[in-house]
Write an enzyme that holds these catalytic residues in place. Structure first.
Site, short mmCIF file in Angstrom:
data_model
loop_
_atom_site.label_atom_id
_atom_site.label_comp_id
_atom_site.label_asym_id
_atom_site.label_seq_id
_atom_site.Cartn_x
_atom_site.Cartn_y
_atom_site.Cartn_z
N SER A 239 -34.98 30.07 15.41
CA SER A 239 -36.40 30.36 15.23
C SER A 239 -36.65 31.72 14.60
O SER A 239 -37.67 31.92 13.94
CB SER A 239 -37.13 30.27 16.57
OG SER A 239 -36.58 31.18 17.49
N LYS B 30 -45.73 23.11 16.67
CA LYS B 30 -45.39 23.82 15.44
C LYS B 30 -45.78 22.96 14.23
O LYS B 30 -46.96 22.85 13.93
CB LYS B 30 -43.94 24.28 15.49
CG LYS B 30 -43.87 25.45 16.46
CD LYS B 30 -42.53 25.92 16.88
CE LYS B 30 -42.71 27.07 17.87
NZ LYS B 30 -41.56 27.32 18.70
N HIS C 291 -38.33 24.01 15.27
CA HIS C 291 -38.81 24.41 13.94
C HIS C 291 -38.41 23.43 12.85
O HIS C 291 -38.67 23.67 11.67
CB HIS C 291 -38.30 25.81 13.60
CG HIS C 291 -38.90 26.86 14.48
ND1 HIS C 291 -40.10 27.47 14.21
CD2 HIS C 291 -38.48 27.35 15.68
CE1 HIS C 291 -40.39 28.32 15.18
NE2 HIS C 291 -39.43 28.25 16.09
C1 LIG Z 1 -41.44 27.80 20.01
C2 LIG Z 1 -40.16 27.35 20.56
C3 LIG Z 1 -40.10 26.68 21.78
C4 LIG Z 1 -41.31 26.55 22.68
O1 LIG Z 1 -42.21 25.61 22.20
P1 LIG Z 1 -43.74 25.68 22.71
O2 LIG Z 1 -44.24 24.32 22.53
O3 LIG Z 1 -44.40 26.69 21.82
O4 LIG Z 1 -43.70 26.12 24.14
C5 LIG Z 1 -38.90 26.17 22.19
N1 LIG Z 1 -37.78 26.33 21.46
C6 LIG Z 1 -37.79 27.01 20.30
C7 LIG Z 1 -36.53 27.15 19.52
C8 LIG Z 1 -38.98 27.55 19.81
O5 LIG Z 1 -38.98 28.24 18.68
#
Ligand SMILES: *Cc1c(COP(=O)(O)O)cnc(C)c1O
Length: 400
Positions: free
Chosen positions: A190, A249, A218
């Site tokens: 990420s 996302k 992502h």
């Molecule tokens: C953003 C993210 C999460 C968390 O997801 P949310 O739905 O925003 O809580 C989990 N794993 C990774 C790798 C992330 O980048």
């Protein structure tokens, strides 16, 4: 007033002095993903994970509205009690179908998905193997599980040679006495935008009889012919035991999910505490996920356009004498890290970029390891040529 919290004055000052204090800001969206208003200033937004521009899609808003009209808002209880609506059930079926998995389970967030899944799969007497760059939600899941934690070095991506995974192979070979073993990685890191060597990891998991869990937060919606992520792109889907993703996302909605075999999902529904000790997300949130999923399945042009944006950004970097060398090597996905090192410098660079009209977040510890503070550029399918050119020019000025 009691003085029991007075220690916070020193603690907050200490964060300030080290350039690590966060300030809450109020941001207003201006129409779509590539524009934002921060403290009244209109900026081109390079700090959003809304990679496909779906967060402001009117079709999703309409689906939410209609679900609220029929279901009201709050879910009222845990999904195991009365909180799971027809919308939740439909979305779980839809996500499983999309992922080519037997079943899926919705969690309140991606964070809760990781914590819940890891703690349900590993405990005392087990071992977890976690990439050193894994997301905080994975780290927290590992810590909370009570399993023995082995952190293996960040693998530099698909091009990495097998030797980069020697450390993990050694851990696995020394750990045959554990009851169960779980390897966990993100598919696209990420904060670095690089790809994990999933094929090699899948081979190791098979060789050492370990479970493999991949977090596609992502990559879902962005990579793979059908948008299922890097597991699809690399053809390793059937070798991965648990796939984790988020709806918040590229899908522009909210909530996380795990996908895998029916027995895995049955187990998670019984043992993943963040699943049933939290109230279910509103039915309308699941309706948003359903609408977003439909768009992701039907509109491949969005991810194609994003891939084309990544290429255009690379082409601009190639032409930039100042940025080319350092940045090209690290630009492999829609996430482009510009490592600055010192957190104070990263914050100053972000402020200078803002003064030039561009929002690029400064990422500091604990989001990245100490000494690796960075500017994190995220590209979306909505960024125009002009905006990309403007950013490259602004970066050339800022990173003098
Ligand atoms: C953003 C993210 C999460 C968390 O997801 P949310 O739905 O925003 O809580 C989990 N794993 C990774 C790798 C992330 O980048």
């Amino acid at each position: 007033m009691p003085h029991s919290l007075d220690w916070l004055d020193d603690a907050l000052t200490d964060l300030d002095n080290r350039g690590l204090r966060r300030q809450l800001s109020v941001n207003a969206r201006q129409g779509h993903a590539s524009q934002i208003e921060v403290a009244g200033q209109a900026l081109v937004n390079f700090g959003s994970n809304d990679y496909l521009g779906l967060a402001s899609d009117p079709r999703i808003a309409a689906a939410v509205q209609s679900a609220i009209d029929s279901q009201g808002w709050g879910a009222g209880a845990s999904p195991l009690v009365t909180g799971r609506s027809d919308f939740h059930a439909k979305l779980e079926r839809g996500l499983a179908e999309f992922e080519g998995a037997e079943a899926s389970l919705l969690f309140p967030t991606g964070y809760a998905t990781n914590v819940g899944t890891i703690t349900a799969l590993a405990g005392k007497g087990d071992a977890v193997y976690s990439d050193e760059l894994n997301h905080a939600s994975i780290i927290d899941g590992c810590r909370l599980s009570g399993a023995e934690i082995h952190v293996y070095p960040y693998s530099i991506g698909c091009e990495s040679r097998a030797s980069d995974l020697d450390k993990l192979a050694n851990f696995l070979s020394d750990g045959r006495h554990f009851r169960r073993r779980l390897i966990i990685t993100e598919s696209i890191f990420s904060m670095r935008g690089t790809l994990a060597p999933l094929t090699e990891l899948a081979n190791l998991a098979r060789e050492y009889d370990a479970m493999l869990m991949v977090d596609e937060a992502h990559a879902t919606g962005v990579f793979g012919k059908h948008g299922r992520g890097i597991c699809e792109q690399l053809g390793v889907e059937t070798l991965v035991d648990v796939r984790i993703a988020t709806l918040s996302k590229a899908l522009g909605s909210h909530g996380g999910f795990a996908a895998g075999s029916q027995k895995l999902i049955d187990w998670l529904a019984n043992r993943a505490r963040p699943y049933f000790f939290s109230t279910a997300a509103p039915a309308a949130t699941a309706a948003a996920g359903l609408a977003a999923l439909k768009i992701v399945r039907e509109e491949a042009q969005r991810r194609e356009r994003l891939q084309e944006r990544i290429k255009s950004f690379r082409a601009l970097l190639e032409r930039s004498k100042r940025l080319g060398k350092t940045l090209l090597a690290t630009t492999t996905s829609q996430i482009v890290p510009i490592v600055v090192g010192d957190p104070v410098r990263a914050v100053a660079a972000a402020a200078e970029l803002r003064s030039l009209g561009f929002f690029v977040p400064a990422i500091r510890p604990p989001s990245v390891p100490a000494g690796q503070s960075l500017l994190r550029v995220s590209l979306t399918c909505l960024h125009t040529d002009e905006q990309l050119e403007g950013l490259v020019a602004a970066l050339e000025t800022t990173l003098r």
